[in-house]
Design an enzyme around this catalytic site. Structure first.
Site, PDB file in Angstrom:
ATOM      1  N   GLN A   1       0.833  -1.272   0.095  1.00  0.00           N
ATOM      2  CA  GLN A   1      -0.089  -0.530   0.029  1.00  0.00           C
ATOM      3  C   GLN A   1       1.054   1.009  -0.412  1.00  0.00           C
ATOM      4  OE1 GLN A   1      -3.744  -0.273   2.244  1.00  0.00           O
ATOM      5  NE2 GLN A   1      -1.852  -1.782   3.841  1.00  0.00           N
ATOM      6  N   ASN A   2       2.142   1.228   0.197  1.00  0.00           N
ATOM      7  CA  ASN A   2       3.088   2.166   0.417  1.00  0.00           C
ATOM      8  C   ASN A   2       3.504   2.622  -0.836  1.00  0.00           C
ATOM      9  OD1 ASN A   2       3.397   1.495   2.568  1.00  0.00           O
ATOM     10  ND2 ASN A   2       5.360   0.319   2.820  1.00  0.00           N
TER      11      ASN A   2
ATOM     12  N   HIS B   1      -0.558   1.371  -4.461  1.00  0.00           N
ATOM     13  CA  HIS B   1      -1.511   2.736  -4.371  1.00  0.00           C
ATOM     14  C   HIS B   1      -0.796   4.576  -5.200  1.00  0.00           C
ATOM     15  CE1 HIS B   1      -4.040   1.369  -0.809  1.00  0.00           C
ATOM     16  NE2 HIS B   1      -4.237   1.494  -1.559  1.00  0.00           N
TER      17      HIS B   1
ATOM     18  N   CYS C   1      -0.459  13.334 -15.935  1.00  0.00           N
ATOM     19  CA  CYS C   1      -1.120  15.266 -15.775  1.00  0.00           C
ATOM     20  C   CYS C   1      -2.340  14.682 -16.341  1.00  0.00           C
ATOM     21  CB  CYS C   1       0.010  15.141 -17.838  1.00  0.00           C
ATOM     22  SG  CYS C   1      -1.285  16.359 -18.172  1.00  0.00           S
TER      23      CYS C   1
ATOM     24  N   GLY D   1       3.045  -4.924   9.113  1.00  0.00           N
ATOM     25  CA  GLY D   1       2.791  -2.683   9.125  1.00  0.00           C
ATOM     26  C   GLY D   1       1.945  -1.907   8.420  1.00  0.00           C
ATOM     27  N   THR D   2       0.776  -2.626   8.053  1.00  0.00           N
ATOM     28  CA  THR D   2      -1.032  -2.554   7.875  1.00  0.00           C
ATOM     29  C   THR D   2      -1.875  -1.899   9.509  1.00  0.00           C
ATOM     30  OG1 THR D   2      -2.318  -1.883   6.736  1.00  0.00           O
ATOM     31  CG2 THR D   2      -1.699  -4.080   7.106  1.00  0.00           C
ATOM     32  N   SER D   3      -2.284  -1.231   9.589  1.00  0.00           N
ATOM     33  CA  SER D   3      -3.617  -1.071  10.110  1.00  0.00           C
ATOM     34  C   SER D   3      -4.949  -1.480   9.895  1.00  0.00           C
ATOM     35  CB  SER D   3      -4.103   0.413  10.519  1.00  0.00           C
ATOM     36  OG  SER D   3      -4.439   0.972   9.374  1.00  0.00           O
TER      37      SER D   3
ATOM     38  N   GLU E   1       1.039  -4.014  17.186  1.00  0.00           N
ATOM     39  CA  GLU E   1      -0.240  -4.318  17.686  1.00  0.00           C
ATOM     40  C   GLU E   1      -1.533  -5.113  17.191  1.00  0.00           C
ATOM     41  OE1 GLU E   1      -0.891  -0.203  19.109  1.00  0.00           O
ATOM     42  OE2 GLU E   1      -2.332   0.611  16.698  1.00  0.00           O
TER      43      GLU E   1
END
Ligand code: BV8
Ligand code: ZN
Length: 260
Positions: A112-113, A130, A138, A198-200, A226
């Site tokens: 996603q980074n 993303h 343009c 490392g993604t929420s 977490e």
């Protein structure tokens, strides 16, 4: 507040995860901003998801760009400038090594980074859901260009048609690039092991890949400081920093399994 890391639990989790990775025929990895945190890049929700007091969801949108392109470009100029001083961390490097070990045909890295650090670390089969901060597009003729290491004008315009340039980034309310999304969904549908780092796990459709992996019976391993919505029964949850856990995991994968 993060729970103090319980090392015995983490050690057991690492052994289980290494066993799953060794047995994996096809591994898909989904990363988020947390994998770049130890490179010094702010995460989205870590900073309360705010930028100049505004929610990222309100700045990274087509409407915000129409309303105030200079404000949106200020957000991206700042993030592009930050890239000049960051390097891949041991977590990025371990994922690149894991791809080499498993072989690119058995390994897909979905990110996603937009910071380009996975490719900078040597990862080859990378799907950037993303977009990428180094690229501009343009709004007039659609021309896409790599403009990595330069200070763009405050409001950059296209050399060909004078149209306004925008970051080649997928904003909220925008669809993801069709070919990249299809490849990510296919890799997920075919995987037997899905590693989430490392993604929420709150932004869709990216977060939906985790459910899709579970739906095809893939083993899910999560590395995060977490618990997140991805932390469901059956997930092998490794609590801690990805820059520390991924190298340990790679080491275990490369060792023969301990007897018994
Ligand atoms: C779409 C580019 C529609 C921007 C990004 C209500 C209104 C409007 C839309 C929606 C809505 N509800 C749902 C939606 C859909 C919306 C969405 O999901 N919104 C969320 C917020 C609810 N999605 C979209 O709009 C998508 N498009 O749906 O199109 C459509 C459909 C059909 C037809 C037309 C239109 C587009 C989503 C893409 C948005 N663009 N990025 C930019 O980057 O500038 S998303 C943005 O969030 C970033 O890409 C980021 O990567 C992503 C997810 O964040 P994370 O990567 O997870 O980062 P975060 O900070 O959240 O978490 C970090 C984690 O790491 C934490 O868990 C932390 O504990 C952990 N961590 C921290 N340090 C470490 C660590 N872990 C390990 N080690 C460490 N050291
Ligand atoms: Zn143009």
């Amino acid at each position: 507040m993060h729970h103090p890391v319980d090392t015995a639990e983490l050690d057991a989790g690492l052994e289980r995860a290494a066993g799953l990775l060794r047995a994996a025929e096809r591994l898909a990895v989904l990363t988020g901003a947390g994998v770049s945190a130890e490179s010094g890049l702010a995460t989205f929700r870590g900073a309360g998801g705010l930028w100049e007091g505004q929610r990222v969801e309100d700045v990274a949108t087509p409407r915000a760009f129409r309303r105030d392109p200079a404000l949106v470009w200020r957000f991206y100029h700042a993030r592009r400038a930050a890239l000049a001083s960051v390097r891949p961390n041991p977590g990025h490097l371990a994922l690149a090594e894991l791809e080499r070990r498993l072989g690119p045909e058995h390994f897909t890295l979905i990110t996603q980074n937009v910071d380009g650090l996975h490719r900078a670390a040597g990862s080859e089969h990378v799907l950037e859901l993303h977009g990428n901060l180094r690229r501009v597009r343009c709004t007039g003729c659609g021309h896409v260009e790599e403009r990595p290491d330069e200070d763009l004008p405050d409001l950059p315009h296209c050399d060909d048609c004078r149209g306004m340039l925008r970051p080649d980034i997928v904003w909220f309310h925008e669809v993801l690039p069709e070919d990249v999304w299809e490849a990510a969904a296919l890799a997920t549908a075919q995987c037997d092991c899905f590693l989430v780092v490392g993604t929420s796990a709150v932004v869709y459709p990216a977060a939906g890949l985790i459910d899709a992996a579970r739906a095809v019976g893939a083993a899910v391993i999560e590395i995060n400081l977490e618990a997140t919505p991805a932390t469901l029964p059956g997930t092998v949850a490794l609590r801690g920093k990805s820059g520390e856990i991924l190298p340990r995991l790679l080491e275990l994968v490369e060792q023969p399994p301990s007897p018994g």
